[in-house]
Scaffold this active site. Structure first.
Site, short mmCIF file in Angstrom:
data_model
loop_
_atom_site.label_atom_id
_atom_site.label_comp_id
_atom_site.label_asym_id
_atom_site.label_seq_id
_atom_site.Cartn_x
_atom_site.Cartn_y
_atom_site.Cartn_z
N ASP A 115 8.29 -4.37 4.63
CA ASP A 115 9.05 -4.77 5.81
C ASP A 115 10.25 -3.85 6.04
O ASP A 115 11.00 -4.03 7.00
CB ASP A 115 9.49 -6.23 5.74
N ASP B 231 9.03 -0.20 1.41
CA ASP B 231 9.41 -0.91 0.18
C ASP B 231 8.24 -1.76 -0.29
O ASP B 231 7.13 -1.70 0.26
CB ASP B 231 10.70 -1.72 0.39
N SER C 136 10.49 -8.17 -2.44
CA SER C 136 10.80 -7.08 -1.52
C SER C 136 11.05 -5.77 -2.27
O SER C 136 10.16 -5.22 -2.89
CB SER C 136 11.99 -7.48 -0.65
N ASP D 72 7.22 -4.80 -0.11
CA ASP D 72 6.47 -5.68 0.78
C ASP D 72 6.34 -5.10 2.18
O ASP D 72 5.88 -5.78 3.10
CB ASP D 72 7.08 -7.08 0.83
#
Length: 452
Positions: A249, A245, A103, A247
């Site tokens: 999400d 960010d 992440s 990833d």
């Protein structure tokens, strides 16, 4: 409940090539998760996506070996946002989905997030069952030679599916024509997709963080380091900025002056708009204990409730599903809209914010800053073991801080679910008092950690 060895608040995470993020551990997790979801006589399928960090190659190959060894076919989709992995898992009728990502962490870390066939993250109970398989060795229940799974790579088709889903969430008949938008993709999973979506919806874009090299994900860019995005908004004369960010999400945004808009502001804006237009279900916004008291006060004034959960978007989603709510998220920028997706989606959330800006016809600085936050301070105290929160001096410092803020604020202490840190947060009406309370508690924890 005993502390779990693998799963934290958002899947499994750690430093690459160190337990639990080794190739061997990833192989075993693939075997255990595959065995857990191998039900019935049909050909079983798992979708594996990843972000752009270097160790993704190693973990992707290891998990592929694990899944195929227990008879699951693997579909590799390459670098894709976490919400895209969740969407493809459900769309392709897969038995399981995997996102290989840490992440918002830097490239040295990596992680494994698992999704069920419905596209939602696994519950604590199912993760506990997978852990039990790992501890007992039951993941070694391998397939017969003729039943070993196959692996194939899904290339542009997967990207195209997600792009169309994201664009379909934007109001019909509207476009981003005339908007100049800085889009910071954090050198992460959305580096190709996000600029395409915004361009195809009509925006003029200024892309940054779109040149991943395996080691620059989240480095000096993205939602955890927004200074570049904010500066680029000011220098380019953009109407707003978007920072995802690694990833994708999470999302944070900036107005036309480069001033930051955090997840609380964005959720407050969407919640109030959806409430006015009859779209908000459940009568509330679901957030976590970290959301600012200013957000809670603003929502109450609008006739909207705020329900707080434990930190972690999965807990937000669990409450939303259980109580029929369709909007939730975190101050950090995870924003979940179950009308569209099963997990946080930074790009879809940004589109919802831009839809409100277009509706009002006012600049982002007037539209998006919906409340004045109470002073809130967060400090992270690194710990190497032991139980500093059980120390008498730490307990006394926490009790003293709560007493000093009673009636005007609050204190929140929690161990991180993804890092060896204890997070100390306080908020209240008096900035100096909040600072002092956090400093006193953080200092007590640091001393106790060093002594243990």
């Amino acid at each position: 409940m005993n502390k779990r060895q693998y799963f934290g608040t958002d899947g499994i995470r750690g430093t690459a090539n160190t337990l639990p993020m080794t190739a061997d551990a990833a192989l075993r997790v693939g075997m255990a998760a595959g065995a857990q979801f191998r039900r019935g006589d049909h050909r079983h399928r798992v979708v594996i996506a990843k972000d752009t960090r270097l160790s993704g190659y190693m973990l992707e190959a290891a998990m592929t070996a694990g899944f195929t060894s227990v008879g699951m076919d693997v579909v590799l989709v390459g670098p894709m946002p976490t919400p895209a992995a969740a969407m493809l898992t459900k769309s392709m009728r897969a038995d399981l989905g995997v996102m290989i990502s840490a992440s918002h962490n830097l490239f040295e870390d990596n992680g494994i997030k698992l999704f069920g066939p419905d596209g939602f993250k696994l519950s604590d109970a199912i993760e506990a069952e997978i852990e039990a398989r790992l501890e007992s060795g039951r993941e070694l229940d391998v397939a017969a030679s003729r039943d070993i799974g196959r692996a194939r790579r899904l290339d542009d088709n997967g990207h195209g599916r997600y792009i169309e889903v994201v664009k379909s969430t934007f109001p019909t008949g509207r476009a981003l024509d005339g908007l100049k938008v800085v889009i910071d993709c954090a050198n992460g999973a959305a580096y190709k997709l996000a600029p395409i979506v915004l361009t195809e919806l009509g925006a003029e874009i200024v892309p940054i963080g779109v040149s991943p090299n395996g080691v620059n994900i989240n480095k000096g860019c993205g939602s955890t380091d927004t200074a570049l995005m904010q500066r680029t908004v000011r220098e380019s004369g953009a109407h707003l900025g978007i920072a995802l960010d690694g990833d994708a999400d999470r999302v944070l945004m900036a107005d036309e002056n480069g001033n930051l808009l955090d997840g609380d502001q964005l959720m407050g804006l969407i919640a109030a708009y959806w409430h006015r237009t009859g779209r908000l279900r459940g009568g509330c916004l679901v957030s976590t204990v970290m959301s600012n008291l200013g957000l809670e006060n603003y929502l109450h004034a609008q006739g909207i409730g705020l329900v707080r959960t434990a930190v972690g978007d999965r807990y937000v989603v669990e409450h939303m599903r259980a109580h029929g709510c369709n909007l939730g998220g975190e101050q950090s920028g995870h924003i979940v809209m179950t009308d569209y997706t099963t997990t946080g989606d930074g790009l879809i959330a940004a589109l919802q914010v831009m839809a409100v800006i277009l509706e009002t016809g006012k600049p982002a600085s007037e539209t998006c800053r919906v409340f004045t936050p109470l002073p809130q301070v967060l400090k992270n105290v690194t710990v190497s073991g032991g139980a500093p929160l059980d120390d008498a001096a730490v307990k006394a410092a926490i009790a003293d801080g709560e007493a000093r803020l009673k009636g005007t604020g609050r204190v929140l202490i929690r161990p991180s679910g993804t890092e060896p840190k204890i997070r100390v947060m306080a908020e209240g009406e008096d900035q100096a008092l909040v600072n002092a309370v956090v400093d006193d508690i953080a200092g007590a924890i640091s001393r106790a950690a060093k002594a243990s």
